[in-house]
Design a protein around this motif. Structure first.
Motif, mmCIF file in Angstrom:
data_model
loop_
_atom_site.group_PDB
_atom_site.id
_atom_site.type_symbol
_atom_site.label_atom_id
_atom_site.label_comp_id
_atom_site.label_asym_id
_atom_site.label_seq_id
_atom_site.Cartn_x
_atom_site.Cartn_y
_atom_site.Cartn_z
ATOM 1 N N UNK A 10 -59.647 -68.100 -8.963
ATOM 2 C CA UNK A 10 -59.529 -68.372 -10.320
ATOM 3 C C UNK A 10 -59.121 -69.891 -10.269
ATOM 4 N N UNK A 11 -58.364 -70.024 -9.344
ATOM 5 C CA UNK A 11 -58.058 -71.637 -9.151
ATOM 6 C C UNK A 11 -58.991 -72.214 -8.994
ATOM 7 N N UNK A 12 -59.931 -71.939 -7.874
ATOM 8 C CA UNK A 12 -61.053 -73.022 -7.692
ATOM 9 C C UNK A 12 -62.064 -73.087 -9.027
ATOM 10 N N UNK A 13 -62.171 -71.956 -9.773
ATOM 11 C CA UNK A 13 -62.810 -72.216 -11.168
ATOM 12 C C UNK A 13 -62.190 -73.006 -11.982
ATOM 13 N N UNK A 14 -61.051 -73.122 -12.259
ATOM 14 C CA UNK A 14 -60.200 -73.758 -13.115
ATOM 15 C C UNK A 14 -60.393 -75.488 -12.728
ATOM 16 N N UNK B 79 -60.251 -78.789 -14.533
ATOM 17 C CA UNK B 79 -59.567 -80.276 -13.957
ATOM 18 C C UNK B 79 -60.563 -81.241 -13.771
ATOM 19 N N UNK B 80 -61.771 -81.076 -13.086
ATOM 20 C CA UNK B 80 -62.672 -82.174 -12.888
ATOM 21 C C UNK B 80 -63.572 -82.310 -14.234
ATOM 22 N N UNK B 81 -64.109 -81.161 -14.822
ATOM 23 C CA UNK B 81 -64.982 -81.576 -15.905
ATOM 24 C C UNK B 81 -64.287 -81.637 -17.103
ATOM 25 N N UNK B 82 -63.103 -81.258 -17.266
ATOM 26 C CA UNK B 82 -62.332 -81.679 -18.221
ATOM 27 C C UNK B 82 -62.645 -80.564 -19.605
ATOM 28 N N UNK B 83 -63.107 -79.424 -19.252
ATOM 29 C CA UNK B 83 -63.397 -78.685 -20.289
ATOM 30 C C UNK B 83 -62.416 -77.778 -20.752
ATOM 31 N N UNK B 84 -61.865 -77.849 -22.040
ATOM 32 C CA UNK B 84 -60.720 -77.146 -22.348
ATOM 33 C C UNK B 84 -61.081 -75.680 -22.926
ATOM 34 N N UNK B 85 -61.335 -74.801 -21.902
ATOM 35 C CA UNK B 85 -61.607 -73.429 -22.100
ATOM 36 C C UNK B 85 -60.887 -72.519 -22.982
ATOM 37 N N UNK B 86 -60.463 -72.716 -24.283
ATOM 38 C CA UNK B 86 -59.435 -72.079 -24.921
ATOM 39 C C UNK B 86 -60.130 -71.688 -26.146
ATOM 40 N N UNK C 199 -50.086 -75.580 -12.381
ATOM 41 C CA UNK C 199 -50.757 -76.787 -13.314
ATOM 42 C C UNK C 199 -51.097 -77.963 -12.554
ATOM 43 N N UNK C 200 -50.225 -78.301 -11.658
ATOM 44 C CA UNK C 200 -50.592 -79.619 -10.435
ATOM 45 C C UNK C 200 -51.604 -79.167 -9.779
ATOM 46 N N UNK C 201 -51.881 -78.136 -9.203
ATOM 47 C CA UNK C 201 -53.001 -77.359 -8.424
ATOM 48 C C UNK C 201 -54.296 -77.520 -9.160
ATOM 49 N N UNK C 202 -54.489 -77.315 -10.303
ATOM 50 C CA UNK C 202 -55.518 -77.434 -11.440
ATOM 51 C C UNK C 202 -55.988 -78.798 -11.634
ATOM 52 N N UNK D 147 -54.299 -71.888 -18.349
ATOM 53 C CA UNK D 147 -54.843 -72.425 -17.067
ATOM 54 C C UNK D 147 -53.803 -71.997 -15.884
ATOM 55 N N UNK D 148 -52.952 -71.100 -16.304
ATOM 56 C CA UNK D 148 -52.315 -70.353 -14.737
ATOM 57 C C UNK D 148 -53.134 -69.417 -14.245
ATOM 58 N N UNK D 149 -52.975 -69.085 -12.946
ATOM 59 C CA UNK D 149 -53.673 -68.224 -12.242
ATOM 60 C C UNK D 149 -53.115 -67.225 -11.443
ATOM 61 N N UNK D 150 -51.748 -67.529 -11.640
ATOM 62 C CA UNK D 150 -50.995 -66.431 -10.869
ATOM 63 C C UNK D 150 -51.275 -66.132 -9.315
#
Ligand SMILES: *[C@@H]1O[C@H](CO)[C@@H](O)[C@H](O)[C@H]1NC(C)=O
Length: 388
Positions: A369-373, A378-385, A73-76, A361-364
Motif C-alpha cells: 500500500x505504501x508503494x501505491x500511495x 506522493x508523486x502524481x499528487x492525486x487526492x484519492x479521497x 505521512x513522511x514515507x508517502x 493515506x496511512x498504510x499501517x
C-alpha cells in the motif's frame, strides 16, 4: 538587500505586484518553466527529500502517539526526517529553567518541557554539521503536493526576495543562508498584528503589505478563499490578493513554531540569546514560540513567513470520531477555535487542501500500500479521497 517597495517605485500597489509576479515567471534561471508551471501542468523539479534544507528535524517526545502517523505521512511524501531521541525532563530540569524566585515564573511546566525539547533538537542540528534545517513539531500536517509543487514554488519566491541574481539555486534553493535567519513555513498565521485585537478585513489594509518586503506567487494547489481558515481568508482579502496566490513576506507577527527553518547561526542565537533555557521574568514571555516571535518581530532576527502556511498542526485525530466529547475537553487557542467548524466540515487540517489528517493515506505498515500511495498520491499528487 531588501528595500521597502514603496521607497523604490511610484508604481501602484497592483502594478508593482503584477510586475513582481511577471518577474518571477520570467526570471532567466526559470526560463525552462513558463506560466504553465504555475497552473499545475508543471515541469518544475520536485524539491529533494529535505526540501532544499540541510535536514528536517522533528521535536517529538518519548512515546508520542503521533509518531507513527508522522512517519507514515513522511514515507508517502518521501521526506527524510530526523527525530532525535528526547529526554524525559525532570522537576529539576524545570527548576533550573525557572528564575531564582520561582514565584515570578510565567512559563507553565508543560511549556518549559516543550522549550527544552526544542533546544535538544537545535543542539542535535548543530552537531550534525548541516548548514540549514527545518524544526518541526510532530503533529503537523501538509498537502500531498508539498514536494512536487508547493516547496519548489516557495523556493522561487524566496530566491526572488533574496535579490541575489547569480545565486547558485541548486546549492541554495532558499537563497543564501546569510540573507535570512528564519523562515516560517509552518505557523498558525502571521496576521500583521495581535490576533486578540482582530485580524484581516477591518484591521489590515494593502498599505501594510506594500510597506513590507514581499513577493506574491501563483500556487495552483492553494485552497479557494472560502475554504481557507477564516483569519487567513480575511487577511488575504484585506490585502487584495488574488485567489490561489501565496506570499512570502518579512515576518510581522508570526504565531506558533511548528515548522521553522533556520541556519546554524540562528540555532546558536536561539539557544544563547533569543530563547535561552533560563527564564528572565522581566521579558514576560510565556512560551518558546513567543520568544521566537519576539526575536522576529522586534529583532534581531531577519525572518520571513510563507502565507498561507505549508504546514499546519492537526486537530486531535479523535475529532471526527468523537466530536462532542473532544470539544468539551480541549481548550483551544483563538486561531484553532476559529478554524474548528471548518476542519470538521472539510475533514482536513486548516489551510491544507489534501492532507493526512483524515487517515486516508496511512498504510499501517503495509508495504504494498505504501508503494501505491507513494506513486499515486506522493508523486502524481492525486487526492484519492471520495469524489476528489
Ligand atoms: C537537499 O538540498 C540541500 C540544498 O542543496 C542539501 O543541503 C541537502 O543535503 C539535500 N538533501 C538531500 C537528501 O539530498
Amino acid at each position: 538587500m531588501l528595500a521597502p517597495r514603496n521607497a523604490r517605485s511610484p508604481l501602484t500597489y497592483a502594478g508593482l505586484a503584477l510586475a513582481i509576479i511577471i518577474f518571477i515567471y520570467y526570471r532567466p534561471w526559470s526560463a525552462a518553466t513558463s506560466i504553465s508551471t504555475f497552473t499545475g501542468k508543471s515541469s518544475i523539479t520536485p524539491a529533494n527529500a529535505t526540501l532544499g534544507f540541510g535536514g528536517l528535524y522533528v521535536v517529538s517526545g518519548p512515546g508520542s502517539p503521533r509518531r507513527q502517523h508522522l512517519e507514515e505521512a513522511a514515507a508517502v511524501t518521501e521526506l527524510q526526517l530526523r527525530i532525535p531521541t528526547q529526554a524525559t525532563w525532570t522537576d529539576e530540569d524545570v527548576r533550573n529553567f525557572r528564575p531564582a524566585n520561582e514565584a515570578e515564573t510565567r512559563v507553565l511546566t508543560g511549556s518549559v518541557k516543550a522549550w527544552l525539547s526544542h533546544h535538544l533538537v537545535l543542539r542535535e542540528f548543530l552537531e550534525s554539521g548541516d548548514e540549514t534545517a527545518v524544526i518541526f513539531e510532530d503533529d503537523i500536517d501538509w498537502d500531498i503536493r508539498l514536494r512536487t509543487q508547493q516547496i519548489p514554488l516557495a523556493q522561487q519566491a524566496a530566491q526572488a526576495l533574496s535579490g541575489a541574481p547569480d545565486l547558485d539555486t541548486k546549492q541554495y534553493p532558499w537563497g543564501l543562508p546569510t540573507g535570512w535567519d528564519l523562515f516560517y513555513v509552518g505557523h498558525c498565521g502571521d496576521y500583521f498584528g495581535d490576533v486578540e485585537k482582530g485580524t484581516g478585513v477591518g484591521y489590515s489594509h494593502p498599505d501594510q503589505l506594500a510597506n513590507t518586503p514581499h513577493v506574491l506567487y501563483k500556487d495552483p494547489t492553494m485552497l479557494p478563499r472560502t475554504d481557507l481558515h477564516p483569519f487567513t481568508a480575511s487577511i488575504l482579502t484585506a490585502f487584495n490578493i488574488p485567489d490561489q496566490t501565496r506570499l512570502v513576506h518579512q515576518s510581522k507577527w508570526p504565531l506558533c513554531t511548528f515548522g521553522y527553518a533556520i541556519t546554524r547561526r540562528t540555532a546558536e542565537r536561539i539557544l544563547n540569546e533569543i530563547a535561552p533555557a533560563h527564564e528572565d521574568p522581566s521579558r514576560n514571555i510565556i512560551a518558546y514560540d513567543a520568544a521566537i516571535l519576539s526575536g522576529c518581530r522586534d529583532g534581531p532576527l531577519k525572518c520571513y513567513t510563507v502565507t498561507p502556511e505549508l504546514f499546519h498542526h492537526m486537530e486531535g485525530e479523535s475529532l471526527i470520531a468523537d466530536m462532542e466529547a473532544t470539544e468539551r475537553q480541549i481548550f483551544r487557542p483563538p486561531v484553532d477555535a476559529a478554524g474548528l467548524e471548518q476542519v470538521k466540515y472539510r475533514k482536513e487540517t486548516s489551510n491544507i487542501a489534501c492532507g493526512f489528517f483524515d487517515g486516508s493515506f496511512y498504510y499501517n505498515g503495509d508495504q504494498d500500500r505504501l508503494a501505491y500511495l507513494r506513486e499515486e498520491v506522493g508523486r502524481k499528487g492525486k487526492c484519492l479521497k471520495g469524489s476528489r
